[in-house]
Design an enzyme around this catalytic site. Structure first.
Site, PDB file in Angstrom:
ATOM      1  N   GLU A  74       0.834  -1.216   0.000  1.00  0.00           N
ATOM      2  CA  GLU A  74       0.000   0.000   0.000  1.00  0.00           C
ATOM      3  C   GLU A  74       0.863   1.257   0.000  1.00  0.00           C
ATOM      4  O   GLU A  74       0.543   2.242  -0.672  1.00  0.00           O
ATOM      5  CB  GLU A  74      -0.955   0.028   1.208  1.00  0.00           C
ATOM      6  CG  GLU A  74      -1.931  -1.139   1.288  1.00  0.00           C
ATOM      7  CD  GLU A  74      -3.012  -1.133   0.210  1.00  0.00           C
ATOM      8  OE1 GLU A  74      -3.095  -0.161  -0.565  1.00  0.00           O
ATOM      9  OE2 GLU A  74      -3.768  -2.120   0.122  1.00  0.00           O
ATOM     10  N   ASP A 119      -4.511  -9.653  -8.248  1.00  0.00           N
ATOM     11  CA  ASP A 119      -4.841  -8.722  -9.341  1.00  0.00           C
ATOM     12  C   ASP A 119      -3.689  -7.891  -9.910  1.00  0.00           C
ATOM     13  O   ASP A 119      -3.312  -7.993 -11.077  1.00  0.00           O
ATOM     14  CB  ASP A 119      -5.990  -7.801  -8.892  1.00  0.00           C
ATOM     15  CG  ASP A 119      -5.808  -7.222  -7.477  1.00  0.00           C
ATOM     16  OD1 ASP A 119      -4.742  -7.419  -6.887  1.00  0.00           O
ATOM     17  OD2 ASP A 119      -6.732  -6.553  -6.980  1.00  0.00           O
ATOM     18  N   GLU A 128     -18.465  -6.786  -3.016  1.00  0.00           N
ATOM     19  CA  GLU A 128     -17.104  -7.327  -2.950  1.00  0.00           C
ATOM     20  C   GLU A 128     -17.031  -8.727  -3.561  1.00  0.00           C
ATOM     21  O   GLU A 128     -16.142  -9.023  -4.324  1.00  0.00           O
ATOM     22  CB  GLU A 128     -16.602  -7.343  -1.504  1.00  0.00           C
ATOM     23  CG  GLU A 128     -16.257  -5.955  -0.954  1.00  0.00           C
ATOM     24  CD  GLU A 128     -15.004  -5.346  -1.585  1.00  0.00           C
ATOM     25  OE1 GLU A 128     -14.994  -5.082  -2.784  1.00  0.00           O
ATOM     26  OE2 GLU A 128     -14.026  -5.126  -0.850  1.00  0.00           O
ATOM     27  N   GLU A 145     -12.519  -0.083 -10.013  1.00  0.00           N
ATOM     28  CA  GLU A 145     -12.107  -0.982 -11.111  1.00  0.00           C
ATOM     29  C   GLU A 145     -13.049  -1.016 -12.309  1.00  0.00           C
ATOM     30  O   GLU A 145     -12.593  -1.030 -13.456  1.00  0.00           O
ATOM     31  CB  GLU A 145     -11.874  -2.407 -10.578  1.00  0.00           C
ATOM     32  CG  GLU A 145     -10.581  -2.578  -9.787  1.00  0.00           C
ATOM     33  CD  GLU A 145     -10.638  -2.041  -8.367  1.00  0.00           C
ATOM     34  OE1 GLU A 145     -11.748  -1.639  -7.918  1.00  0.00           O
ATOM     35  OE2 GLU A 145      -9.595  -2.004  -7.682  1.00  0.00           O
ATOM     36  N   THR A 173      -1.284   1.034 -10.220  1.00  0.00           N
ATOM     37  CA  THR A 173      -2.535   0.387  -9.809  1.00  0.00           C
ATOM     38  C   THR A 173      -3.385   1.264  -8.882  1.00  0.00           C
ATOM     39  O   THR A 173      -4.506   0.910  -8.533  1.00  0.00           O
ATOM     40  CB  THR A 173      -2.261  -1.000  -9.173  1.00  0.00           C
ATOM     41  OG1 THR A 173      -3.510  -1.691  -9.052  1.00  0.00           O
ATOM     42  CG2 THR A 173      -1.589  -0.880  -7.822  1.00  0.00           C
TER      43      THR A 173
HETATM   44  C1  DMJ Z   1      -6.541   0.292  -4.744  1.00  0.00           C
HETATM   45  O1  DMJ Z   1      -5.750   0.555  -3.655  1.00  0.00           O
HETATM   46  C2  DMJ Z   1      -5.750  -0.295  -5.883  1.00  0.00           C
HETATM   47  O2  DMJ Z   1      -6.458  -0.171  -7.068  1.00  0.00           O
HETATM   48  C3  DMJ Z   1      -5.395  -1.740  -5.649  1.00  0.00           C
HETATM   49  O3  DMJ Z   1      -4.758  -2.298  -6.755  1.00  0.00           O
HETATM   50  C4  DMJ Z   1      -6.631  -2.534  -5.350  1.00  0.00           C
HETATM   51  N1  DMJ Z   1      -7.427  -1.953  -4.296  1.00  0.00           N
HETATM   52  C5  DMJ Z   1      -7.715  -0.545  -4.343  1.00  0.00           C
HETATM   53  C6  DMJ Z   1      -8.942  -0.167  -5.149  1.00  0.00           C
HETATM   54  O4  DMJ Z   1      -9.947  -1.045  -5.137  1.00  0.00           O
END
Ligand code: DMJ
Length: 546
Positions: A97, A238, A331, A352, A458
């Protein structure tokens, strides 16, 4: 006809305006009620630290300010962050994170600083205060990579490194989601450490795939044993796949692409059913969970980047049908039952599906994707808006709310929504904005910032591959120059030792004078001078002293 076109444009402007209002409602409330905490609590109107203690929402939202065109606020916040954020803190932070939100956010802001009208130091984009902050934060993560395999621990204490009692179990995404930020750091700063550790982790992870070509969900990074053996494209995995593809594009890296292609074959073979993707046992390929997770909704967008449009469109339709059923993406969604899964009925305002809609609208021009944007906007306004911001939806069935607004709401959800409705935005690349005056080219059009489009990490932080190339080339030239100078200054060489560096001396001089010394901000910024020009400066240095 013309009048219909005008109507469409007016409507789009109205949506862009509404998205801006959403952003400022949440952003101002964060500043008023939660800063300097990491996140706003939208039900109690106060703040809390969640992923660390670094005003996370402000770092994550910084580049969105520029996306919405607010240069003055971007400048103000960039300087607040420089003055207030400290990574020398006794906090256990998630390596993953912190990388995607903090390092990614700061790198992106650094690369957008010129466009935001900030004063730039000599050497930008290969140096600058926001880049140094990103580097500082990333250095705090490096101890996590000091493992026998090179795969990182999931958590690190920013002051003291990895705790001796830290679990060696990390999720797959927590091992394989570093190459974009770490290669950017390495190529901008000239320090290869970051890219090297990210690559080592990727190669170690690659070796652990099963005989049928799949990876599981959690791995023991010391013993390389798979602790959770569910293979799929959602939670825990992912962004590993996302970074193989985007890393391949950003770095023109065939190794990363061929890794992804091999995974993709196995994924299509074992997990895909009717354009849904299920979870299967990584060694046997038998279905372990017939569910769709909202995190998987990035996949159609990624597929579109690879040119697999037909399949991307069909998968998007499946996911969009779930959105329409609930007014958001739960979810977890059980595919056979066509309903939510117990305790996973929430929608924490994730980006997403909107992200995929943005890519697919760019690729197809089909208005279905704008319709998803309208649905998302209306739904979030209706279900999640509070007097203090926007709240995660705890349960999509009865619209109960949670007292949390994750920083990705401002970093990603709003940004992708805005970019979906603005297909001519500069972040889409292609020079469609019609301005281009800020982009400066070197000789023969080399090193043109922004010219190659942007790659989103991401957490939706855009990175400029051209800057990596520019600083990487700059570094390579510098290295060549340094080698020549070292040879020339060897005893027995024809030349005399070069003079001491004077204040304000050019970078070529500084290289000439102190080979191997710690790097100072280079004076040659992008576009760099061609190698031959610097060689002539070098010539002068020697001429002056002979
Ligand atoms: C974000 O922190 C990023 O996109 C991560 O790859 C997945 N989770 C969250 C958004 O859903």
């Amino acid at each position: 006809s013309v009048s219909i076109l005008i109507l469409i444009y007016v409507e789009i402007f109205l949506y862009l305006d509404r998205i801006k209002s959403m952003f400022y409602h949440a952003y101002n409330s964060y500043l008023d009620n939660a800063f300097p905490y990491d996140e706003l609590r939208p039900l109690t109107c106060d703040g809390q630290d969640t992923w660390g203690s670094f005003s996370l929402t402000l770092i994550d939202a910084l580049d969105t300010l520029l996306v919405l065109g607010n240069r003055t606020e971007f400048q103000r916040v960039a300087s607040i962050l420089q003055d207030t954020v400290d990574f020398d803190i006794d906090v256990n932070a998630s390596v993953f994170e912190t990388n995607i939100r903090v390092v990614g956010g700061l790198l992106s802001a650094h690369l957008l600083a010129k466009r935001a009208g900030m004063e730039l130091e000599p050497g930008w984009p290969c140096s600058g205060p926001l880049l140094r902050m990103a580097e500082d934060a990333a250095r705090k993560l490096l101890p996590a990579f000091e493992t026998p395999t090179g795969m990182p621990y999931g958590t690190v204490n920013l002051l003291r490194g990895v705790s001796p009692t830290e679990t060696p179990v990390t999720c797959t995404a927590g091992v394989g989601t570093f190459i974009l930020e770490f290669a950017t750091l390495s190529r901008l700063t000239g320090d290869p450490t970051f890219e090297n550790v990210a690559r080592r982790a990727l190669r170690a992870l690659w070796k652990t795939r099963s005989d049928i070509g799949l990876v599981g969900n959690h791995i023991d990074i010391v013993s390389t044993k798979w602790v959770a053996q569910d293979a799929g494209i959602g939670a825990g995995v992912d962004s590993y796949f996302e970074y193989l593809v985007k890393g391949a594009v950003m770095l023109q890296d065939e190794e990363l692409l061929s890794m992804f292609q091999a995974y993709d074959r196995a994924i299509q073979n074992y997990t895909r059913f009717d354009d849904w993707y299920l979870w299967v046992q990584m060694h046997k390929g038998t279905v372990s969970m017939p569910i769709f997770q909202s995190l998987e909704a990035f996949w159609p967008g990624l597929q579109s980047l690879l040119g697999n449009l037909d399949s991307a469109v069909r998968t998007f339709q499946n996911y969009y049908s779930v959105w329409r059923q609930f007014g958001g993406l739960p979810e977890f969604y059980s595919i056979p039952q066509g309903y939510t899964v117990d305790k996973r009925e929430g929608y924490p305002l994730r980006p997403e599906l909107i992200e995929s809609a943005m890519y697919l609208f760019r690729a197809t021009g089909d208005h279905t994707y704008l319709q998803l944007g309208v649905d998302a906007l209306e739904s979030i306004e209706k279900i999640a808006k509070t007097p203090c911001g926007y709240a995660s939806v705890k349960d999509l069935r009865d619209h109960q709310l949670d007292n949390r607004m994750e920083s990705f709401f401002l970093a990603e959800t709003i940004k992708y929504l805005y970019l979906l409705f603005d297909p001519t935005h500069f972040l889409h690349g292609g020079g469609t904005e019609g301005d281009g005056s800020w982009e400066e080219g070197g000789e023969a059009g080399e090193c043109v910032l922004g010219a190659g489009g942007f790659i989103f990490n991401t957490e939706a932080h855009p990175l400029d591959p051209a800057a990596l190339y520019c600083c990487g080339r700059h570094d390579q030239d510098r290295q060549e120059l340094q080698d020549i100078l070292l040879t020339l200054s060897q005893p027995g060489s024809q030349s005399k030792p070069p003079p001491k560096q004077t204040e304000g001396g050019s970078q070529s001089e500084s290289i000439a004078l102190k080979p191997g010394e710690k790097k100072t901000p280079p004076l040659l910024s992008c576009p760099v001078q061609p190698f031959s020009a610097r060689l002539s400066i070098l010539g002068q240095v020697f001429t002056d002293n002979t």
